[in-house]
Design a protein around this motif. Sequence first.
Motif, short mmCIF file in Angstrom:
data_model
loop_
_atom_site.label_atom_id
_atom_site.label_comp_id
_atom_site.label_asym_id
_atom_site.label_seq_id
_atom_site.Cartn_x
_atom_site.Cartn_y
_atom_site.Cartn_z
N TYR A 230 2.57 100.17 108.73
CA TYR A 230 1.88 99.68 107.52
C TYR A 230 1.45 100.85 106.63
O TYR A 230 1.64 100.83 105.41
N ASN B 64 3.54 102.69 103.17
CA ASN B 64 2.75 102.87 101.94
C ASN B 64 2.88 104.32 101.46
O ASN B 64 3.06 104.58 100.26
N THR C 221 -4.17 88.34 98.09
CA THR C 221 -3.09 89.26 98.46
C THR C 221 -1.97 88.53 99.17
O THR C 221 -0.78 88.74 98.86
N PHE D 112 0.95 92.65 109.03
CA PHE D 112 0.58 93.00 107.65
C PHE D 112 -0.82 92.49 107.33
O PHE D 112 -1.66 93.24 106.82
N GLU D 113 -1.07 91.23 107.61
CA GLU D 113 -2.37 90.65 107.26
C GLU D 113 -3.50 91.32 108.04
O GLU D 113 -4.57 91.57 107.49
N MET E 255 -3.96 94.81 106.45
CA MET E 255 -4.48 94.66 105.09
C MET E 255 -5.93 94.22 105.11
O MET E 255 -6.76 94.70 104.32
#
Length: 489
Positions: free
Chosen positions: A82, A86, A157, A189-190, A193
């Motif tokens: 993740y 980025n 998001t 991802f969640e 995030m």
Amino acid sequence: MSASREKKARQERGADYVSPKEEKARKEQAEVRRTTVIFAICAVLFIVGVAALLVWNSGAIQRGAAAATVNGKTYTAADVAYYYYNARSSALSNNSGSIDSSKSMREQTTADGSQTWFDYLSKQALDSLANVAVTAQAAKDAGFDGGEDLEKTVKETMSSLESVASSNGYTVTQYLKAVYGPLMTKGVFERNMRMAALAEAYANSVGDASHYSDAELTAAYDADPASYAMVNYEYALYFASDYMPADDASGSADSESTDSTDTTAEDAKAAAALAATQEAAALASVRVKNGESLESVAGEANASYASTYAYYSTSDMAAWLFDDARKDGDVTVMDYYGAGTQLLVFHSKERADYHAVDVRHILVDTEEKANELLAQFNAGDKTEDAFAALASENSTDTGSSANGGLYENVYVGQMVKPFEDWCFDASRQAGDTGIVKTDYGYHVMYFVGRSDYAYWQTLAASKLGNEKMSALTENVSSESLDGMKYIDA
């Protein structure tokens, strides 16, 4: 050995005599059992092998492999991915042309050749993960959960993710793998995030003035008054590009010239132009010291002029402006980042006691369009949300249109003067609207409101928050593990 088999073995060891017929039968039975067992073992191994292959191909093993620890807590390769992707995306954006996005970062080296891009980005990813992890943990320890705002951020998001994926013809899972690599899933991802959003929300909270008492903010001010002061000054910028000597027509036609000669000539021209700006600024400073207006003197030379405010920094300009010896009318000339020369005129220094403001605006090219939009707003329910919708649809300001034209915590000296004068009018009230003309065009304005705190208090809280965050992440212990090999492989 199982209990039944062990019992059978004891019984067989206890027999005194076995006939040849019985022995032959026993051997045949033993062979059948042996063959059956071998077949069963092979079948089990085959099934396990197929299952392992399926799991491996699914990425579950790689995804769940331990790739890093932060203060003793283990994070998987998918978690690190993740942050890695980025960082990778940022590197590709900032190094366009020097990185091949179709190749693994493991196969490419940084510009100085000291390391692979993978090693460079892995360190960035681990640093980011470490900072987020310890900040999020501090938030949990403090009982801070981000509240409704955090849940709204997460929901928006994920909704945006689904929308973007769909518009590009992907499922969410496909899109995430395309952007974050093969290890990424919606759940991973969640989770990351959400952790990053919690860390950001907590960092913002400890940098907000409401987080501190008046005594704490005052103590911060008393310890370093210059950091919370503002200086009113004028400046004129003389850019070297405006003083560049014209090309020598005879020299430009010389077919025998070399690249080296051309470079030397350009360097000489640039040096001459910079010297010309220094001379122009020096002459202007004499005129200003003799009582002439800097604005008029700068105008004669087509220099860039402004009267504005500055806040403390470590620059040479700030060192001069914030010197306690400064008095109204003091003048100096100094280099402007090698691009020219600047002339500064000091006027005053004071604590930043004003309150920052929140404002929305719609930037358009013509006064007619501005009046049309303002009339359209006034004909509706005249709410902030209605204005934000108009801004999103019509504003040409790319820095704010996506956010409904909103600028938050606008401070004195941040915006161009006509825009700023409207914002900081003492009579301004929430809901006020108007039209302001600047060099950028026409601004349809909507005043949202003022901060509850003086700007110096905002600055003090920000400094205290930064110190707290720095202390939090200063001694974090992190380590990369074997699972890193699955990232960008």
